[in-house]
Write a protein that holds these residues in place. Structure first.
Motif, PDB file in Angstrom:
ATOM      1  N   MET A  60      14.287   7.285  26.112  1.00 40.50           N
ATOM      2  CA  MET A  60      14.518   7.499  24.677  1.00 40.50           C
ATOM      3  C   MET A  60      14.421   6.182  23.912  1.00 40.50           C
ATOM      4  N   TYR A  61      14.994   5.116  24.456  1.00 41.53           N
ATOM      5  CA  TYR A  61      14.911   3.808  23.802  1.00 41.53           C
ATOM      6  C   TYR A  61      13.462   3.339  23.714  1.00 41.53           C
ATOM      7  N   GLU A  62      12.718   3.552  24.810  1.00 45.04           N
ATOM      8  CA  GLU A  62      11.304   3.174  24.791  1.00 45.04           C
ATOM      9  C   GLU A  62      10.542   3.982  23.752  1.00 45.04           C
ATOM     10  N   MET A  63      10.798   5.302  23.703  1.00 47.47           N
ATOM     11  CA  MET A  63      10.132   6.163  22.713  1.00 47.47           C
ATOM     12  C   MET A  63      10.507   5.764  21.294  1.00 47.47           C
ATOM     13  N   LYS A  64      11.767   5.411  21.123  1.00 48.10           N
ATOM     14  CA  LYS A  64      12.229   4.984  19.798  1.00 48.10           C
ATOM     15  C   LYS A  64      11.492   3.726  19.372  1.00 48.10           C
ATOM     16  N   ALA A  65      11.339   2.812  20.271  1.00 49.32           N
ATOM     17  CA  ALA A  65      10.619   1.571  19.958  1.00 49.32           C
ATOM     18  C   ALA A  65       9.155   1.876  19.632  1.00 49.32           C
ATOM     19  N   GLU A  66       8.536   2.756  20.438  1.00 42.29           N
ATOM     20  CA  GLU A  66       7.146   3.140  20.171  1.00 42.29           C
ATOM     21  C   GLU A  66       7.025   3.827  18.816  1.00 42.29           C
ATOM     22  N   LEU A  67       7.974   4.710  18.505  1.00 41.00           N
ATOM     23  CA  LEU A  67       7.946   5.406  17.216  1.00 41.00           C
ATOM     24  C   LEU A  67       8.096   4.430  16.055  1.00 41.00           C
ATOM     25  N   LYS A  68       8.971   3.456  16.217  1.00 36.08           N
ATOM     26  CA  LYS A  68       9.135   2.449  15.168  1.00 36.08           C
ATOM     27  C   LYS A  68       7.837   1.690  14.957  1.00 36.08           C
ATOM     28  N   GLU A  69       7.210   1.305  16.053  1.00 36.07           N
ATOM     29  CA  GLU A  69       5.954   0.563  15.961  1.00 36.07           C
ATOM     30  C   GLU A  69       4.865   1.433  15.324  1.00 36.07           C
ATOM     31  N   ASP A  70       4.763   2.684  15.783  1.00 35.44           N
ATOM     32  CA  ASP A  70       3.768   3.597  15.200  1.00 35.44           C
ATOM     33  C   ASP A  70       4.043   3.827  13.714  1.00 35.44           C
ATOM     34  N   THR A  71       5.299   3.990  13.373  1.00 41.73           N
ATOM     35  CA  THR A  71       5.666   4.193  11.969  1.00 41.73           C
ATOM     36  C   THR A  71       5.289   2.977  11.133  1.00 41.73           C
ATOM     37  N   HIS A  72       5.537   1.805  11.692  1.00 43.10           N
ATOM     38  CA  HIS A  72       5.191   0.570  10.981  1.00 43.10           C
ATOM     39  C   HIS A  72       3.679   0.490  10.750  1.00 43.10           C
ATOM     40  N   HIS A  73       2.895   0.813  11.785  1.00 39.41           N
ATOM     41  CA  HIS A  73       1.434   0.782  11.648  1.00 39.41           C
ATOM     42  C   HIS A  73       0.961   1.834  10.645  1.00 39.41           C
ATOM     43  N   LEU A  74       1.505   3.029  10.734  1.00 37.12           N
ATOM     44  CA  LEU A  74       1.107   4.093   9.808  1.00 37.12           C
ATOM     45  C   LEU A  74       1.473   3.736   8.369  1.00 37.12           C
ATOM     46  N   LYS A  75       2.629   3.112   8.212  1.00 37.78           N
ATOM     47  CA  LYS A  75       3.056   2.698   6.872  1.00 37.78           C
ATOM     48  C   LYS A  75       2.090   1.670   6.301  1.00 37.78           C
ATOM     49  N   ALA A  76       1.682   0.717   7.125  1.00 38.69           N
ATOM     50  CA  ALA A  76       0.727  -0.302   6.678  1.00 38.69           C
ATOM     51  C   ALA A  76      -0.614   0.342   6.336  1.00 38.69           C
ATOM     52  N   GLU A  77      -1.076   1.260   7.182  1.00 34.49           N
ATOM     53  CA  GLU A  77      -2.342   1.954   6.910  1.00 34.49           C
ATOM     54  C   GLU A  77      -2.247   2.766   5.621  1.00 34.49           C
ATOM     55  N   LEU A  78      -1.124   3.423   5.430  1.00 31.09           N
ATOM     56  CA  LEU A  78      -0.924   4.222   4.228  1.00 31.09           C
ATOM     57  C   LEU A  78      -0.939   3.345   2.979  1.00 31.09           C
ATOM     58  N   LYS A  79      -0.299   2.193   3.061  1.00 30.94           N
ATOM     59  CA  LYS A  79      -0.322   1.258   1.927  1.00 30.94           C
ATOM     60  C   LYS A  79      -1.751   0.818   1.620  1.00 30.94           C
ATOM     61  N   ASP A  80      -2.507   0.512   2.677  1.00 33.28           N
ATOM     62  CA  ASP A  80      -3.901   0.103   2.479  1.00 33.28           C
ATOM     63  C   ASP A  80      -4.705   1.226   1.823  1.00 33.28           C
ATOM     64  N   ASP A  81      -4.523   2.448   2.324  1.00 33.75           N
ATOM     65  CA  ASP A  81      -5.235   3.592   1.745  1.00 33.75           C
ATOM     66  C   ASP A  81      -4.857   3.793   0.282  1.00 33.75           C
ATOM     67  N   ILE A  82      -3.577   3.692  -0.011  1.00 35.27           N
ATOM     68  CA  ILE A  82      -3.115   3.859  -1.390  1.00 35.27           C
ATOM     69  C   ILE A  82      -3.710   2.781  -2.282  1.00 35.27           C
ATOM     70  N   ASN A  83      -3.719   1.538  -1.797  1.00 35.29           N
ATOM     71  CA  ASN A  83      -4.297   0.440  -2.589  1.00 35.29           C
ATOM     72  C   ASN A  83      -5.789   0.659  -2.836  1.00 35.29           C
ATOM     73  N   LYS A  84      -6.511   1.109  -1.799  1.00 35.80           N
ATOM     74  CA  LYS A  84      -7.937   1.376  -1.961  1.00 35.80           C
ATOM     75  C   LYS A  84      -8.169   2.495  -2.963  1.00 35.80           C
ATOM     76  N   GLN A  85      -7.401   3.572  -2.842  1.00 35.64           N
ATOM     77  CA  GLN A  85      -7.567   4.694  -3.769  1.00 35.64           C
ATOM     78  C   GLN A  85      -7.183   4.296  -5.188  1.00 35.64           C
ATOM     79  N   THR A  86      -6.165   3.480  -5.313  1.00 35.32           N
ATOM     80  CA  THR A  86      -5.760   3.015  -6.637  1.00 35.32           C
ATOM     81  C   THR A  86      -6.864   2.181  -7.267  1.00 35.32           C
ATOM     82  N   ALA A  87      -7.465   1.298  -6.477  1.00 33.88           N
ATOM     83  CA  ALA A  87      -8.563   0.474  -6.994  1.00 33.88           C
ATOM     84  C   ALA A  87      -9.746   1.350  -7.401  1.00 33.88           C
ATOM     85  N   THR A  88     -10.055   2.333  -6.573  1.00 31.17           N
ATOM     86  CA  THR A  88     -11.154   3.248  -6.892  1.00 31.17           C
ATOM     87  C   THR A  88     -10.861   4.017  -8.171  1.00 31.17           C
ATOM     88  N   LEU A  89      -9.646   4.506  -8.275  1.00 25.20           N
ATOM     89  CA  LEU A  89      -9.267   5.248  -9.486  1.00 25.20           C
ATOM     90  C   LEU A  89      -9.329   4.363 -10.721  1.00 25.20           C
TER      91      LEU A  89
END
Length: 160
Positions: free
Chosen positions: A55-84
């Motif tokens: 569970m601790y290992e999964m929690k760490a993996e989930l945190k890391e995945d969440t962090h990566h997804l959050k960064a990707e989402l920010k990048d996507d939002i910034n790109k879409q905002t620039a396009t808009l």
């Protein structure tokens, strides 16, 4: 009767032997149950520890995945905002061009209508002038005929 007594004694001794065996079996069963409980507790503790670790290992993996997804989402939002923003700017420019064209067309229409209105006004003035000339002419005819009538009337009554 003796046979009966010996069978009764045999039964009593058999009963006491069975009862002692039952006690021994119960004691063995109790020991076995305690051993099984201890083994089950150990197994449960081991599995719990393993599950906690996983569970601790999964929690760490989930945190890391969440962090990566959050960064990707920010990048996507910034790109879409620039396009808009670019699309909005283009739309604004097109809208300005359309507004300028409409203003030019409106000015042309106003100028044409102004020219048409001036022509109509000058035509009305000409018509009014013609009507006033006609009225003046007919009023002169009327006054002249009135003077002729008065002159004829006076001449007719005075000569009589």
């Amino acid at each position: 009767m003796r046979l009966e007594l010996s069978t009764q004694k045999g039964m009593v001794s058999l009963k006491s032997e069975l009862s002692e065996e039952m006690k021994e079996l119960r004691a063995e069963l109790k020991d076995d149950m305690q051993m099984l409980r201890a083994e089950l507790k150990d197994d449960i503790n081991k599995q719990t520890a393993t599950l906690r670790h996983e569970m601790y290992e999964m929690k760490a993996e989930l945190k890391e995945d969440t962090h990566h997804l959050k960064a990707e989402l920010k990048d996507d939002i910034n790109k879409q905002t620039a396009t808009l923003r670019q699309e909005i700017q283009m739309f604004k420019e097109e809208l300005k061009d359309d507004i300028n064209l409409l203003k030019a067309e409106q000015n042309d229409n106003v100028n044409k209508q102004s020219i048409d209105l001036k022509e109509e006004i000058s035509n009305l003035r000409v018509d009014i002038y013609k009507q006033s000339v006609m009225m003046l002419k007919w009023s002169l005819v009327f006054w002249a005929s009135q003077l002729a009538f008065i002159y004829a009337f006076l001449y007719f009554f005075l000569n009589r």
